[in-house]
Write a protein that holds these residues in place. Sequence first.
Motif, PDB file in Angstrom:
ATOM      1  N   TRP A  83       3.042   1.732  18.077  1.00 56.31           N
ATOM      2  CA  TRP A  83       3.816   1.018  19.088  1.00 56.31           C
ATOM      3  C   TRP A  83       3.383   1.342  20.518  1.00 56.31           C
ATOM      4  O   TRP A  83       4.015   0.911  21.474  1.00 56.31           O
ATOM      5  CB  TRP A  83       5.303   1.311  18.896  1.00 56.31           C
ATOM      6  N   GLY A  84       2.313   2.099  20.671  1.00 57.46           N
ATOM      7  CA  GLY A  84       1.733   2.312  21.988  1.00 57.46           C
ATOM      8  C   GLY A  84       2.421   3.341  22.853  1.00 57.46           C
ATOM      9  O   GLY A  84       2.284   3.311  24.085  1.00 57.46           O
ATOM     10  N   LEU A  85       3.149   4.286  22.254  1.00 58.82           N
ATOM     11  CA  LEU A  85       3.771   5.350  23.034  1.00 58.82           C
ATOM     12  C   LEU A  85       2.734   6.404  23.394  1.00 58.82           C
ATOM     13  O   LEU A  85       1.791   6.654  22.641  1.00 58.82           O
ATOM     14  CB  LEU A  85       4.917   6.001  22.259  1.00 58.82           C
ATOM     15  N   ASP A  91      12.085  15.383  18.391  1.00 57.42           N
ATOM     16  CA  ASP A  91      13.207  15.399  17.456  1.00 57.42           C
ATOM     17  C   ASP A  91      14.434  16.001  18.126  1.00 57.42           C
ATOM     18  O   ASP A  91      14.351  17.052  18.776  1.00 57.42           O
ATOM     19  CB  ASP A  91      12.857  16.216  16.213  1.00 57.42           C
ATOM     20  N   ALA A  92      15.568  15.355  17.956  1.00 54.38           N
ATOM     21  CA  ALA A  92      16.810  15.861  18.539  1.00 54.38           C
ATOM     22  C   ALA A  92      17.286  17.095  17.782  1.00 54.38           C
ATOM     23  O   ALA A  92      17.104  17.197  16.567  1.00 54.38           O
ATOM     24  CB  ALA A  92      17.890  14.784  18.498  1.00 54.38           C
ATOM     25  N   PRO A  93      17.899  18.048  18.468  1.00 51.67           N
ATOM     26  CA  PRO A  93      18.474  19.205  17.784  1.00 51.67           C
ATOM     27  C   PRO A  93      19.695  18.793  16.971  1.00 51.67           C
ATOM     28  O   PRO A  93      20.195  17.668  17.102  1.00 51.67           O
ATOM     29  CB  PRO A  93      18.863  20.138  18.930  1.00 51.67           C
ATOM     30  N   ILE A 298      11.382   9.679  28.852  1.00 49.33           N
ATOM     31  CA  ILE A 298      12.249  10.676  28.215  1.00 49.33           C
ATOM     32  C   ILE A 298      11.423  11.797  27.594  1.00 49.33           C
ATOM     33  O   ILE A 298      11.709  12.987  27.788  1.00 49.33           O
ATOM     34  CB  ILE A 298      13.143   9.993  27.162  1.00 49.33           C
ATOM     35  N   THR A 299      10.382  11.429  26.853  1.00 52.73           N
ATOM     36  CA  THR A 299       9.565  12.436  26.173  1.00 52.73           C
ATOM     37  C   THR A 299       8.788  13.286  27.173  1.00 52.73           C
ATOM     38  O   THR A 299       8.698  14.512  27.023  1.00 52.73           O
ATOM     39  CB  THR A 299       8.603  11.755  25.186  1.00 52.73           C
ATOM     40  N   ALA A 300       8.233  12.656  28.200  1.00 50.26           N
ATOM     41  CA  ALA A 300       7.459  13.404  29.199  1.00 50.26           C
ATOM     42  C   ALA A 300       8.315  14.439  29.917  1.00 50.26           C
ATOM     43  O   ALA A 300       7.812  15.491  30.341  1.00 50.26           O
ATOM     44  CB  ALA A 300       6.841  12.440  30.207  1.00 50.26           C
ATOM     45  N   TYR A 303      12.826  15.637  26.840  1.00 46.24           N
ATOM     46  CA  TYR A 303      14.115  15.304  26.227  1.00 46.24           C
ATOM     47  C   TYR A 303      13.920  14.557  24.911  1.00 46.24           C
ATOM     48  O   TYR A 303      12.912  13.879  24.703  1.00 46.24           O
ATOM     49  CB  TYR A 303      14.949  14.436  27.172  1.00 46.24           C
ATOM     50  N   ALA A 304      14.915  14.683  24.052  1.00 45.29           N
ATOM     51  CA  ALA A 304      14.996  13.898  22.826  1.00 45.29           C
ATOM     52  C   ALA A 304      16.176  12.942  22.948  1.00 45.29           C
ATOM     53  O   ALA A 304      17.125  13.194  23.699  1.00 45.29           O
ATOM     54  CB  ALA A 304      15.184  14.810  21.619  1.00 45.29           C
ATOM     55  N   VAL A 305      16.125  11.846  22.201  1.00 44.49           N
ATOM     56  CA  VAL A 305      17.249  10.911  22.149  1.00 44.49           C
ATOM     57  C   VAL A 305      18.135  11.298  20.974  1.00 44.49           C
ATOM     58  O   VAL A 305      17.667  11.389  19.832  1.00 44.49           O
ATOM     59  CB  VAL A 305      16.768   9.458  21.998  1.00 44.49           C
TER      60      VAL A 305
END
Length: 312
Positions: A83-85, A91-93, A298-300, A303-305
């Motif tokens: 998907w081009g990320l 991974d969220a805790p 968010i990743t940079a 953070y995780a979602v």
Amino acid sequence: MVISAHPFRRTLGAALVVAALASAATACSDSGSGPAEPERGAPAPAAGQQGRAQAPGSAGALNAYVERVRKQKAARALAAKKWGLAKAPLDAPAPPKVKPRITTRKGFETDGEGLPPVFTTVPTKQKVVFLTIDDGAEKDPELLRMMKDLRIPYSAFLSDYVVKDDYGYFARMQKSQESGVALHNHTLNHRYLPGLSYKQQKREICGMQDVIEKRFGKRPPLFRPPYGNYNEDTLRAAKSCGVKAVPLWSAEAFPDHMEWREWDRDLHPGDIVLTHFRGKGDWKGTMPDMIRRVMNVITAKGYAVAKLEDYV
């Protein structure tokens, strides 16, 4: 008193913590002269197996879990590339065993007491944020495939006037991930609520509660007022039909940029991120373009979602 929570331009499991477990077993006899004899009547071990320890059942279960996590992480990395990320989402805790106490953000209060709290950030020290998508105008099947592939949790706040032409799309959305995608209330017709009477507001809010319960099987506990605008009547009406909390947002995502509520123009633990169901007719891009943008940010930032409903 009218509260406007939109200072900038408005447009229409558990953490996969891979634990490495090292175990060792040694065998010795009471006298040190050799392996102990088996109990009378017990089958003798096969030749060459006398000194091999038997792995307990729990070790087998743990190994299976670790392997499952490994495969999930590998699949997510492949999906991110597909998907081009820039990088695979973090991974969220594990969510808290006890949900944090949610209170109304300072400056967002009304004079009423005992009303659903209005907030832009969930109180947590975990480096997680929450992704929310409003209204339902654009029904892009690529969004469903992308979010399922990447295993990104999100909450949709729906308005009936734009979703009623295809309830099936949102039913598929709801079932598109193992944990499901939560569907919440954004009123029937997306009207400016402070300009309506209490009775009219109640119809807008409670009417959408009824629609979601009828079409998707569950009465939602969360409600977001259109444009982030509300007054005391809004919260009273929402409470009367089962709304428990009113999440607004700290940042807003578009395909080509982010907009920020806070002065430091940054993410913080527990921030709620808003975006919309939009396509090229309204935006400089598609829904997948928007997800790429917001997930890269968010990743940079490390953070995780996480899933909003695990915390609120």
